[in-house]
Design an enzyme around this catalytic site. Structure first.
Site, PDB file in Angstrom:
ATOM      1  N   ALA A   1       0.874  -1.178   0.000  1.00 60.20           N
ATOM      2  CA  ALA A   1       0.000   0.000   0.000  1.00 60.20           C
ATOM      3  C   ALA A   1       0.908   1.223   0.000  1.00 60.20           C
ATOM      4  CB  ALA A   1      -0.893  -0.002   1.235  1.00 60.20           C
TER       5      ALA A   1
ATOM      6  N   VAL B   1       2.254   5.217   0.111  1.00 60.96           N
ATOM      7  CA  VAL B   1       2.058   6.535   0.726  1.00 60.96           C
ATOM      8  C   VAL B   1       1.905   7.576  -0.386  1.00 60.96           C
ATOM      9  CG1 VAL B   1       3.420   5.951   2.788  1.00 60.96           C
ATOM     10  CG2 VAL B   1       4.532   7.083   0.853  1.00 60.96           C
TER      11      VAL B   1
ATOM     12  N   ILE C   1       4.727  -1.171   3.068  1.00 61.14           N
ATOM     13  CA  ILE C   1       4.554   0.217   2.648  1.00 61.14           C
ATOM     14  C   ILE C   1       5.363   0.537   1.399  1.00 61.14           C
ATOM     15  CG2 ILE C   1       4.691   2.626   3.368  1.00 61.14           C
ATOM     16  CD1 ILE C   1       2.701   0.846   4.975  1.00 61.14           C
ATOM     17  N   LYS C   2       4.644   1.016   0.377  1.00 60.24           N
ATOM     18  CA  LYS C   2       5.321   1.448  -0.847  1.00 60.24           C
ATOM     19  C   LYS C   2       5.745   2.899  -0.679  1.00 60.24           C
ATOM     20  CE  LYS C   2       4.111  -0.743  -5.217  1.00 60.24           C
ATOM     21  NZ  LYS C   2       3.219  -0.649  -6.377  1.00 60.24           N
ATOM     22  N   ILE C   3       7.028   3.122  -0.888  1.00 63.37           N
ATOM     23  CA  ILE C   3       7.602   4.458  -0.746  1.00 63.37           C
ATOM     24  C   ILE C   3       8.354   4.771  -2.047  1.00 63.37           C
ATOM     25  CG2 ILE C   3       9.353   5.803   0.514  1.00 63.37           C
ATOM     26  CD1 ILE C   3       7.586   5.137   2.681  1.00 63.37           C
TER      27      ILE C   3
END
Ligand code: G3P
Length: 215
Positions: free
Chosen positions: A56, A58, A82-84
């Protein structure tokens, strides 16, 4: 090689999961925008279907807010990764999230050096976007090959997650190169499941079976 599906569509995820090949899911804001309903409920439902990493992303651009969003997203379910984005602030946030035990998938990676930095910052996954590189006449899979070589040279544990996959050839090349993961849109999963010569062969066998004496 692990197989992820690149979609936020529950029906597609269920159909891929029943094939027994799904190890995880990648989403992004574009994919979530195509689905009805609240994105948190959608992500939670996805996590309940697939027992593996569910990315998912940010939307904040500065490190402090990336970390805050990441903490919030990671509370949705234990499977959330977390996709950054692969930016300066993204690296700062990734390093901080690593310290907090939150897994990061560094996304929008277009160069081997971005991947090197992601590994040093402690990313769990790096996502080179091969299709988007191909779109600008840069062979995307060459970047994947370079990343795999660099990670092997230094023993980095960051997993190479081939993303922006557009066709079965990307998948074959990724498997031959030893990429850890390929995330495929549902269309490509359907393409690799089906082979026209298999269908032709079945048709011929069934036709010939009709000619076989059965008693
Ligand atoms: O996983 C990344 C992917 O969603 C991007 O794919 O086809 O929009 O370049 P595409």
């Amino acid at each position: 090689m692990k197989v992820f599906i690149d979609t936020a569509n529950i029906d597609e995820i269920k159909r891929a999961a029943e094939l027994g090949l799904l190890d995880g899911v990648t989403t992004n804001p574009t994919l979530l925008s195509r689905e009805k309903g609240n994105f948190r409920d959608n992500l939670k439902s996805i996590c309940e279907i697939v027992d593996g990493p569910v990315s998912a992303e940010v939307t904040a651009l500065d490190a402090d807010n990336m970390v805050l969003q990441a903490e919030d997203l990671s509370r949705i379910h234990k499977n959330i990764v977390i996709k950054i984005p692969s930016t300066r602030d993204g690296l700062i946030a990734t390093k901080q999230l690593k310290g907090k035990g939150i897994r990061v998938n560094m996304t929008l990676c277009f160069s081997p050096l971005q991947a090197l930095l992601a590994a040093k910052a402690g990313a769990t996954f790096i996502s080179p976007f091969v299709g988007r590189l191909d779109d600008v006449s840069h062979v995307g899979m060459e970047v994947v090959e370079q990343i795999i070589q660099i990670y092997e040279n230094y023993g980095y544990e960051t997993e190479v997650l081939v993303a922006s996959v557009r066709n079965p050839l990307h998948v074959v090349e990724a498997a031959l190169m030893g990429a850890d993961i390929v995330t495929m849109p549902f269309k490509v999963i359907e393409q690799i499941v089906k082979h026209p010569l298999t269908d032709v062969g079945i048709k011929k066998f069934l036709a010939d079976w009709e000619k076989v004496k059965k008693d």
